[in-house]
Design an enzyme around this catalytic site. Structure first.
Site, PDB file in Angstrom:
ATOM      1  N   HIS A 106      64.390  36.461  16.948  1.00  0.00           N
ATOM      2  CA  HIS A 106      63.869  36.989  15.682  1.00  0.00           C
ATOM      3  C   HIS A 106      62.358  37.177  15.658  1.00  0.00           C
ATOM      4  O   HIS A 106      61.825  37.798  14.732  1.00  0.00           O
ATOM      5  CB  HIS A 106      64.337  36.113  14.508  1.00  0.00           C
ATOM      6  CG  HIS A 106      64.717  36.908  13.305  1.00  0.00           C
ATOM      7  ND1 HIS A 106      65.502  36.414  12.288  1.00  0.00           N
ATOM      8  CD2 HIS A 106      64.404  38.193  12.940  1.00  0.00           C
ATOM      9  CE1 HIS A 106      65.662  37.354  11.362  1.00  0.00           C
ATOM     10  NE2 HIS A 106      64.997  38.437  11.735  1.00  0.00           N
ATOM     11  N   ASP A 135      69.724  35.554   6.886  1.00  0.00           N
ATOM     12  CA  ASP A 135      69.490  34.525   7.909  1.00  0.00           C
ATOM     13  C   ASP A 135      69.941  33.174   7.356  1.00  0.00           C
ATOM     14  O   ASP A 135      69.912  32.947   6.135  1.00  0.00           O
ATOM     15  CB  ASP A 135      67.971  34.485   8.192  1.00  0.00           C
ATOM     16  CG  ASP A 135      67.614  33.912   9.551  1.00  0.00           C
ATOM     17  OD1 ASP A 135      68.283  32.966   9.999  1.00  0.00           O
ATOM     18  OD2 ASP A 135      66.639  34.396  10.148  1.00  0.00           O
ATOM     19  N   HIS A 137      68.148  30.784   8.213  1.00  0.00           N
ATOM     20  CA  HIS A 137      66.800  30.193   8.225  1.00  0.00           C
ATOM     21  C   HIS A 137      65.810  31.115   7.509  1.00  0.00           C
ATOM     22  O   HIS A 137      66.066  32.311   7.382  1.00  0.00           O
ATOM     23  CB  HIS A 137      66.325  30.012   9.673  1.00  0.00           C
ATOM     24  CG  HIS A 137      67.328  29.340  10.566  1.00  0.00           C
ATOM     25  ND1 HIS A 137      68.224  30.059  11.330  1.00  0.00           N
ATOM     26  CD2 HIS A 137      67.584  28.034  10.795  1.00  0.00           C
ATOM     27  CE1 HIS A 137      68.996  29.207  12.004  1.00  0.00           C
ATOM     28  NE2 HIS A 137      68.644  27.975  11.697  1.00  0.00           N
ATOM     29  N   ASP A 139      62.520  31.364   8.619  1.00  0.00           N
ATOM     30  CA  ASP A 139      61.594  31.849   9.650  1.00  0.00           C
ATOM     31  C   ASP A 139      60.205  32.118   9.089  1.00  0.00           C
ATOM     32  O   ASP A 139      59.536  33.093   9.455  1.00  0.00           O
ATOM     33  CB  ASP A 139      62.164  33.122  10.320  1.00  0.00           C
ATOM     34  CG  ASP A 139      63.462  32.873  11.064  1.00  0.00           C
ATOM     35  OD1 ASP A 139      63.801  31.692  11.300  1.00  0.00           O
ATOM     36  OD2 ASP A 139      64.145  33.854  11.409  1.00  0.00           O
ATOM     37  N   HIS A 152      60.099  32.328  16.894  1.00  0.00           N
ATOM     38  CA  HIS A 152      61.183  32.947  16.117  1.00  0.00           C
ATOM     39  C   HIS A 152      61.392  32.249  14.769  1.00  0.00           C
ATOM     40  O   HIS A 152      62.092  32.787  13.914  1.00  0.00           O
ATOM     41  CB  HIS A 152      62.492  33.035  16.914  1.00  0.00           C
ATOM     42  CG  HIS A 152      63.294  31.770  16.996  1.00  0.00           C
ATOM     43  ND1 HIS A 152      64.666  31.752  17.179  1.00  0.00           N
ATOM     44  CD2 HIS A 152      62.919  30.473  16.932  1.00  0.00           C
ATOM     45  CE1 HIS A 152      65.095  30.509  17.223  1.00  0.00           C
ATOM     46  NE2 HIS A 152      64.072  29.711  17.084  1.00  0.00           N
ATOM     47  N   ASP A 248      69.667  38.413  11.009  1.00  0.00           N
ATOM     48  CA  ASP A 248      69.850  37.395  12.051  1.00  0.00           C
ATOM     49  C   ASP A 248      71.340  37.060  12.066  1.00  0.00           C
ATOM     50  O   ASP A 248      71.899  36.647  11.032  1.00  0.00           O
ATOM     51  CB  ASP A 248      69.023  36.163  11.689  1.00  0.00           C
ATOM     52  CG  ASP A 248      69.068  35.066  12.742  1.00  0.00           C
ATOM     53  OD1 ASP A 248      70.093  34.941  13.451  1.00  0.00           O
ATOM     54  OD2 ASP A 248      68.076  34.313  12.835  1.00  0.00           O
ATOM     55  N   ASP A 250      72.901  34.672  12.979  1.00  0.00           N
ATOM     56  CA  ASP A 250      73.260  33.295  12.601  1.00  0.00           C
ATOM     57  C   ASP A 250      73.409  33.112  11.087  1.00  0.00           C
ATOM     58  O   ASP A 250      73.792  32.032  10.627  1.00  0.00           O
ATOM     59  CB  ASP A 250      72.308  32.257  13.220  1.00  0.00           C
ATOM     60  CG  ASP A 250      70.911  32.211  12.610  1.00  0.00           C
ATOM     61  OD1 ASP A 250      70.726  32.538  11.423  1.00  0.00           O
ATOM     62  OD2 ASP A 250      69.986  31.802  13.356  1.00  0.00           O
ATOM     63  N   GLU A 293      69.225  37.729  17.546  1.00  0.00           N
ATOM     64  CA  GLU A 293      69.745  36.388  17.856  1.00  0.00           C
ATOM     65  C   GLU A 293      71.191  36.367  18.361  1.00  0.00           C
ATOM     66  O   GLU A 293      71.794  35.293  18.440  1.00  0.00           O
ATOM     67  CB  GLU A 293      69.565  35.418  16.671  1.00  0.00           C
ATOM     68  CG  GLU A 293      68.102  35.210  16.246  1.00  0.00           C
ATOM     69  CD  GLU A 293      67.277  34.309  17.165  1.00  0.00           C
ATOM     70  OE1 GLU A 293      67.854  33.733  18.127  1.00  0.00           O
ATOM     71  OE2 GLU A 293      66.050  34.204  16.952  1.00  0.00           O
TER      72      GLU A 293
HETATM   73  N1  ARG Z   1      63.168  26.413  11.402  1.00  0.00           N
HETATM   74  C1  ARG Z   1      63.411  26.204  12.799  1.00  0.00           C
HETATM   75  C2  ARG Z   1      62.128  26.450  13.593  1.00  0.00           C
HETATM   76  O1  ARG Z   1      61.097  26.705  13.039  1.00  0.00           O
HETATM   77  C3  ARG Z   1      64.539  27.096  13.296  1.00  0.00           C
HETATM   78  C4  ARG Z   1      64.258  28.550  13.259  1.00  0.00           C
HETATM   79  C5  ARG Z   1      65.432  29.374  13.718  1.00  0.00           C
HETATM   80  N2  ARG Z   1      65.088  30.768  13.727  1.00  0.00           N
HETATM   81  C6  ARG Z   1      65.893  31.744  14.154  1.00  0.00           C
HETATM   82  N3  ARG Z   1      65.392  32.977  14.132  1.00  0.00           N
HETATM   83  N4  ARG Z   1      67.102  31.518  14.590  1.00  0.00           N
HETATM   84  O2  ARG Z   1      62.115  26.380  14.793  1.00  0.00           O
HETATM   85 MN    MN Z   2      66.048  34.289  12.080  1.00  0.00          MN
HETATM   86 MN    MN Z   3      68.428  32.133  11.955  1.00  0.00          MN
END
Ligand code: ARG
Ligand code: MN
Ligand code: MN
Ligand code: MN
Length: 325
Positions: A106, A135, A137, A139, A152, A248, A250, A293
């Site tokens: 990402h 997402d 998350h 990010d 990411h 994303d 996920d 991702e």
């Molecule tokens: N918040 C976590 C981090 O800063 C996970 C981030 C996951 N990001 C993603 N694009 N899958 O590392």
């Molecule tokens: Mn992401």
């Molecule tokens: Mn994610």
């Protein structure tokens, strides 16, 4: 119906190998053919998956930043690569093409969004874009709040200007200018369920509009999309604004997308993901989409990997107009 495709085989925003293999896996499974044949797009693609290694610096040690918990990883590499991505996306978008960026992790959204934002500002005298970020998350970590150092987890912070190029290495994201940036008040999150404590503070302090899985359960995805699009002025009868969709994989429940680097249980069903994409298609405001991702090297077995790729293809086709009667 002109579509520009940027295939980005890049994994440097996180530590797990494999995510760079996604664009080829998605294309091999017939994604671009179906966009051409079923959705009647004129597809502009150089038939390359760019790994952007020509932009890698000779050395990129972990970047130690004052007040940060951990060093920032691959900072110069990600900065250089996203700069190159922004130029490719801009090239397509400036010709009025819808742009599809296939990641990659990402972190690449720093580049794709920067390219879209610049092109739209130029074509529509200064107009800002909206971003729908789907997402598990947010990010939106800054180098200071990140617990991983993985970029990411930071793209939203850099593309919105919440995080600035670090004093310790000003060339890291030093290429991001005002015309590349997004307005944080025109960002909407959907699907959240794994947000770091520092990120929650950022969301609160900046009044960022976010729909978590709790909201999806409470209101249903239909109402969530009504509220999200209304907030972005893209609802029925509203004026509308150009939308960049950054998806994303996920965000989907691991049942539907197990092959990804940071899976989180309790996610969107494939239908809910498809519905988000269909709803954005229906607005007629979509100008760019990222799919990121997908990691074809992760997952229990071959079926898991196939299903994840199938889910990714489905999301893209829905955003680009499939299956609406
Ligand atoms: N918040 C976590 C981090 O800063 C996970 C981030 C996951 N990001 C993603 N694009 N899958 O590392
Ligand atoms: Mn992401
Ligand atoms: Mn994610
Ligand atoms: Mn290309």
């Amino acid at each position: 119906n002109q579509l520009g495709v940027v295939a980005v085989g890049f994994s440097g925003g996180q530590p797990k190998p494999g995510v760079e293999a996604a664009p080829l896996a998605l294309i091999k499974s017939g994604l671009l053919d179906s966009l051409r044949n079923d959705l009647e797009f004129v597809v502009h693609h150089d038939n390359q998956v760019h790994d952007f290694t020509e932009y890698f610096p000779t050395s990129d040690p972990p970047l130690i930043i004052s007040n940060a918990r951990v060093p920032m990883l691959n900072s110069l590499t990600v900065s250089n690569v996203t700069c190159a991505i922004s130029a490719q996306v801009y090239e397509h978008a400036s010709k009025g093409r819808l742009v599809l960026t296939l990641g990659g992790d990402h972190s690449i959204a720093v580049g794709s969004i920067a390219g879209t934002a610049k092109a739209i500002r130029e074509r529509h005298d200064g107009r800002e874009i909206a971003v729908v970020w789907v997402d598990a998350h947010t990010d939106i970590n800054t180098p200071e709040t990140s617990g991983s150092g993985n970029i990411h987890g930071m793209p939203v912070a850099f593309i919105s200007g919440l995080a600035k190029p670090p004093r310790e290495s000003p060339s890291v994201f030093g290429w991001i200018k005002k015309h590349h940036m997004i307005n944080i008040s025109k960002l909407v999150y959907i699907g959240l369920r794994d947000v770091d404590p520092g990120e929650k503070i950022i969301l609160r302090e900046n009044g960022i509009r976010a729909f978590s899985m709790h909201d999806v359960d409470k209101y249903g995805i239909g109402k969530v999309m009504d509220m999200a699009l209304d907030y972005l002025n893209c609802g029925p009868g509203q004026e509308g604004m150009p939308i960049h969709l950054s998806f994303d994989v996920d965000a989907l429940d691991p049942v539907f997308a197990p092959s990804t680097g940071t899976p989180v249980r309790g996610g969107l069903t494939l239908r809910e993901g498809d519905f988000i994409c269909e709803s954005i298609h229906e607005t007629g405001c979509l100008v760019a989409m990222d799919l990121v991702e997908v990691n074809p090297l992760l997952g229990e077995n071959d079926l898991a990997r196939k299903e994840t790729i199938r889910s990714g293809c489905s999301l893209v086709r829905c955003a680009l107009g499939e299956s609406l009667l």
